[in-house]
Write an enzyme that holds these catalytic residues in place. Structure first.
Site: not given
Ligand code: ARG
Length: 446
Positions: A159-160, A281, A287, A294, A321, A326, A329
């Site tokens: 501990t510590h 190294s 080394k 890491e 939306y 986008q 992703k």
């Molecule tokens: N490439 C867009 C995304 O990844 C798809 C949806 C696009 N929709 C639009 N109304 N431009 O979110």
């Protein structure tokens, strides 16, 4: 702009071409090739449904199915390259479909928007990645358990980062097994909350066509459609939740990585990582560095970063939306790949780890790791714990000055601290024996 359909899914209402820089700024096709499979899977279910409700003839449906399957097969075989000036994966699929099957391809997007489509694709992808992560967690857990069973040696517990009490290498490793068990449950729970199907929500307001969202839900393995269309196109909770769970998982892997690095140092010398997961190294010939560990520790930062990035992206968005979304992703993709890589490397490091049991045993003997048990002994003889604590504190001080361990004291020396300290103390505080007393036995059971 009449033939903008050659490269884009829109264009009719524009007088001017997009600025070239805008085109590049806007596209994410080049970084989302991994969405092809879910995009085609989603489109196939959509087509099946459109036929079912009479929006496509079965012949049209067949052509579209064949075309979609052909695109996937050709990309997989390398016949069709995932490149070109496409705005996104949906554009790539639809335009290639039209090239293959002709005008009927233009019917694919009936009663659908890219907004519900992209959320569906992402959800299918996230689900699949989460399942893979869960599998890999289980692999790592199995390897940890095996390594633990093979190495029941005693070691100092800390501990510590100060030596505290004797534990076993197996109980220490099994702590990580427990953390990983929670990670796997957490991710399974997250999967349980991914039951709503985005397809059919349209751009944000559904569609005037009488489509069947129950059918696509069944076909794609969802429990039900989203109740709210606007929620269905703008929900990214499932990405965030997976990334939050990934972050906690990475925190666990990072802590294990840190211990491997520490234990592998000459100061500890408790373990040695296999050559295959270390590097040398360029200047210091002697080394052997713990690079894989890491990197696991280091890559934790980018997984946390992905989560913080997407949380921040989402926090101010009005319904429904917005193109900001986008930006889900790349961070999700990067986090999932990083987590899978780290789980793989950690599994290999543990499987091939050399455990130096003798060295750990030696370390146990220094640092008064049985002091708590001396106090327990006194308690067992009737002394209140707080008094016992004070007596043993004084013994430790005396031993430190004498350069002795507690078990090296003579009985006479001990009795100066308390008449309750008798000859049976030696076996009571023997490091191996300690582990068989009371609930400590549980440390030996795995
Ligand atoms: N490439 C867009 C995304 O990844 C798809 C949806 C696009 N929709 C639009 N109304 N431009 O979110």
């Amino acid at each position: 702009m009449a033939d903008s359909y050659q490269t884009k899914l829109w264009g009719g209402r524009f007088k001017q071409e997009e600025d070239e820089r805008m085109n590049r700024f806007n596209e994410n096709f080049s970084v989302t090739h991994w969405l092809l499979q879910p995009d085609i899977e989603g489109s196939m279910a959509h087509v099946t449904m459109l036929v079912q409700v009479g929006l496509l003839t079965s012949q049209e449906g067949q052509l579209l199915h064949q075309g979609l399957a052909g695109i996937l097969a050709d990309v997989e075989s390398g016949k069709l390259a995932l490149c070109g000036d496409y705005e996104d994966i949906h554009t790539f699929v639809e335009l290639n479909l039209v090239k293959r099957v002709g005008d009927v391809g233009k019917k694919l997007h009936t009663a659908r928007s890219r907004n519900d489509q992209v959320n569906l694709d992402m959800k299918l992808y996230v689900r699949a990645q989460v399942k893979q992560v869960i599998d890999k967690i289980h692999n790592l857990q199995d390897t940890i358990r095996q390594k633990a069973q093979q190495n029941p040696c005693i070691m100092p517990g800390y501990t510590h980062l100060q030596r505290a009490q004797v534990i076993t290498f197996q109980s220490h490793l099994m702590a990580y097994h427990g953390m990983l068990a929670r990670d796997s449950v957490r991710l399974s729970n997250a999967l349980g909350l991914m039951g709503e199907n985005p397809l059919g929500c349209g751009a944000l307001a559904g569609t005037t066509h009488a489509i069947d969202r129950q059918l696509t839900s069944r076909l794609l393995g969802f429990e039900r459609p989203y109740q709210s269309f606007e929620d269905g196109v703008s929900d990214r909770d499932y990405c965030l939740e997976a990334m939050a769970d990934f972050s906690i998982l990475m925190m666990h892997l990072s802590r294990l990585a840190e211990e491997l690095i520490l234990w592998g140092s000459q100061e500890f010398g408790f373990v040695e990582l296999d050559d295959r997961y270390t590097t040398g190294s360029s200047i210091m010939p002697q080394k052997k560095n713990s690079d894989a560990a890491e990197l696991v520790r280091g890559k934790t930062g980018r997984v946390y970063g992905g989560l913080m990035g997407l949380l921040t992206t989402m926090k101010g968005l009005p319904l429904a939306y917005n193109k900001d979304m986008q930006e889900d992703k790349e961070p999700f993709y990067d986090s999932a790949q990083t987590v899978l890589d780290c789980l793989f490397m950690m599994e290999r490091m543990i499987a091939t780890l050399k455990v130096k049991g003798e060295r750990m045993k030696q370390a146990v003997k220094q640092g008064f790791l049985n002091a708590t048990e001396v106090a327990d002994y006194l308690v067992a003889k009737g002394m209140p714990f707080r008094d016992a604590h004070a007596v043993v504190g004084k013994m430790v001080l005396w031993c430190e000055e004498q350069g002795k361990s507690i078990e090296e004291m003579t009985q006479e020396q001990m009795s100066q601290f308390s008449p309750l300290l008798q000859g049976d103390l030696y076996s009571y505080i023997d490091y191996e024996n300690i582990l068989h007393k009371g609930i400590k036995k549980e440390m030996l059971e795995i």
